[in-house]
Scaffold this active site. Sequence first.
Site, PDB file in Angstrom:
ATOM      1  N   TYR A  60       0.883  -1.441   0.043  1.00  0.00           N
ATOM      2  CA  TYR A  60       0.005  -0.067   0.177  1.00  0.00           C
ATOM      3  C   TYR A  60       0.694   1.399  -0.040  1.00  0.00           C
ATOM      4  O   TYR A  60       2.046   1.115   0.109  1.00  0.00           O
ATOM      5  CB  TYR A  60      -0.932   0.017   1.089  1.00  0.00           C
ATOM      6  CG  TYR A  60      -0.379   0.428   2.582  1.00  0.00           C
ATOM      7  CD1 TYR A  60       0.529  -0.552   3.149  1.00  0.00           C
ATOM      8  CD2 TYR A  60      -0.695   1.749   3.196  1.00  0.00           C
ATOM      9  CE1 TYR A  60       0.946  -0.173   4.587  1.00  0.00           C
ATOM     10  CE2 TYR A  60      -0.106   1.889   4.346  1.00  0.00           C
ATOM     11  CZ  TYR A  60       0.680   0.817   5.104  1.00  0.00           C
ATOM     12  OH  TYR A  60       1.313   1.106   6.177  1.00  0.00           O
ATOM     13  N   LYS A  85       6.249  -1.993   1.872  1.00  0.00           N
ATOM     14  CA  LYS A  85       5.307  -1.604   2.659  1.00  0.00           C
ATOM     15  C   LYS A  85       4.008  -2.591   2.443  1.00  0.00           C
ATOM     16  O   LYS A  85       3.107  -2.098   1.725  1.00  0.00           O
ATOM     17  CB  LYS A  85       4.774  -0.134   2.106  1.00  0.00           C
ATOM     18  CG  LYS A  85       4.056   0.832   2.815  1.00  0.00           C
ATOM     19  CD  LYS A  85       4.276   2.075   2.556  1.00  0.00           C
ATOM     20  CE  LYS A  85       3.137   3.200   3.254  1.00  0.00           C
ATOM     21  NZ  LYS A  85       3.325   3.048   4.590  1.00  0.00           N
ATOM     22  N   GLU A 117      11.655   2.035  14.417  1.00  0.00           N
ATOM     23  CA  GLU A 117      10.813   3.116  13.842  1.00  0.00           C
ATOM     24  C   GLU A 117       9.341   3.217  14.721  1.00  0.00           C
ATOM     25  O   GLU A 117       9.436   2.504  15.683  1.00  0.00           O
ATOM     26  CB  GLU A 117      10.509   2.878  12.568  1.00  0.00           C
ATOM     27  CG  GLU A 117       9.931   1.512  11.978  1.00  0.00           C
ATOM     28  CD  GLU A 117       9.680   1.397  10.509  1.00  0.00           C
ATOM     29  OE1 GLU A 117       9.678   2.338   9.678  1.00  0.00           O
ATOM     30  OE2 GLU A 117       9.734   0.233  10.139  1.00  0.00           O
ATOM     31  N   LEU A 119      11.064   0.975   7.056  1.00  0.00           N
ATOM     32  CA  LEU A 119      10.507   1.453   5.983  1.00  0.00           C
ATOM     33  C   LEU A 119      11.274   2.799   5.326  1.00  0.00           C
ATOM     34  O   LEU A 119      11.322   3.546   6.426  1.00  0.00           O
ATOM     35  CB  LEU A 119       8.941   1.614   5.981  1.00  0.00           C
ATOM     36  CG  LEU A 119       8.073   2.191   4.814  1.00  0.00           C
ATOM     37  CD1 LEU A 119       7.999   1.073   3.616  1.00  0.00           C
ATOM     38  CD2 LEU A 119       7.143   3.027   5.080  1.00  0.00           C
TER      39      LEU A 119
HETATM   40  N1  PDD Z   1       2.784   4.975   7.200  1.00  0.00           N
HETATM   41  N2  PDD Z   1       7.508   3.663   8.893  1.00  0.00           N
HETATM   42  C1  PDD Z   1       6.578   2.909   8.747  1.00  0.00           C
HETATM   43  C2  PDD Z   1       6.266   1.529   9.650  1.00  0.00           C
HETATM   44  C3  PDD Z   1       5.220   3.474   8.356  1.00  0.00           C
HETATM   45  O1  PDD Z   1       4.045   2.742   7.921  1.00  0.00           O
HETATM   46  C4  PDD Z   1       5.347   4.702   7.568  1.00  0.00           C
HETATM   47  C5  PDD Z   1       4.146   5.351   6.790  1.00  0.00           C
HETATM   48  C6  PDD Z   1       6.495   5.463   7.795  1.00  0.00           C
HETATM   49  C7  PDD Z   1       6.767   6.666   6.844  1.00  0.00           C
HETATM   50  O2  PDD Z   1       6.665   6.736   5.635  1.00  0.00           O
HETATM   51  P1  PDD Z   1       6.062   7.819   4.675  1.00  0.00           P
HETATM   52  O3  PDD Z   1       6.925   9.047   4.997  1.00  0.00           O
HETATM   53  O4  PDD Z   1       6.503   7.554   3.158  1.00  0.00           O
HETATM   54  O5  PDD Z   1       4.602   8.089   4.972  1.00  0.00           O
HETATM   55  C8  PDD Z   1       7.654   4.743   8.305  1.00  0.00           C
HETATM   56  C9  PDD Z   1       1.593   5.352   6.544  1.00  0.00           C
HETATM   57  C10 PDD Z   1       1.347   7.025   6.682  1.00  0.00           C
HETATM   58  C11 PDD Z   1       0.522   4.620   7.323  1.00  0.00           C
HETATM   59  O6  PDD Z   1       0.641   3.566   7.327  1.00  0.00           O
HETATM   60  O7  PDD Z   1      -0.611   5.271   7.329  1.00  0.00           O
END
Ligand code: PDD
Length: 287
Positions: free
Chosen positions: A33, A151, A183, A207
């Site tokens: 996703y 992801k 994270e 991620l």
């Molecule tokens: N989540 N680490 C994890 C485990 C994440 O699920 C996310 C993003 C990030 C940050 O990635 P980005 O800057 O590309 O959004 C880091 C999204 C926002 C979610 O699951 O809603």
Amino acid sequence: MSRTVYVNGSYLPEESATVSIFDRGFLMADGVYEVTSVLGGKILDFPGHAARLQRSLTELEMASPVTMDELLEIHRELVRLNDLDEGMIYLQVTRGNPGDRDFAFPDPATTPSTLVLFTQSKPGLADNPLAKKGIKVISIEDIRWGRRDIKTVQLLYPSMGKMMAKKAGCDDAWMVEDGFVTEGTSNNVYIVKNGRIITRKLSNEILHGITRAAVLRFAAEAQMEVEERSFTIEEARAADEAFFTSASAFVMPVVEIDGTALGNGTPGPVSARLREIYLDESLKAAI
Ligand code: PDD
């Protein structure tokens, strides 16, 4: 009024949008996703999200159901159809519906991927009051699988982490593996000590955040010092400030870790400045 969502080539009212019970996303969490933000009706960081989606698909030998140009058009059409000003677009690709349950991957020639997108309206996303107050986090053990760089929709443990944080009266959980912070439940994390920004370097353990990449670029352009290395929870609790980044929260200050207040317990200057730069620059580049 109901949303218009996208499922496998059709724009439909959310009530009539369906996916099979045999879909591998539903049965096996066999899907990936992306979450992309929309501000002022424009999409932030689309090329970054499209490139990461392509990478996630390639790593899992999953076919892309549409080209990245088509994907941008779908995003734009959903913004238009839903009159979305501020919020997010959620996108999910799964390995599709093979018509039965089986551990082996189906042949992509006969089982096309499933593609679903929907909008989430969040007025006030950029002007989030939490960013002025800062958030509180607890630490928990990171027991997720070893390919966190992909992801995937396997979000049960991050959801459990979020609930553990809520039960402790906090907003989020920072995960720790082998003594070092990986994270947040849905974000990349940073500490600041003596003006220097410290964040874990990219690997399969985290991620590769699209917001992280942009923020580190903006920090370098603003002559801020950045060090990409692992840190412990003890080091984080002794930091001057901390923050996290994600596409839906941008740069979010963290003011408490495991009950210890950071600095004077309010968002620090580095976090506040980075949030401002990120929002300004991302809006300028939004499409
Ligand atoms: N989540 N680490 C994890 C485990 C994440 O699920 C996310 C993003 C990030 C940050 O990635 P980005 O800057 O590309 O959004 C880091 C999204 C926002 C979610 O699951 O809603």
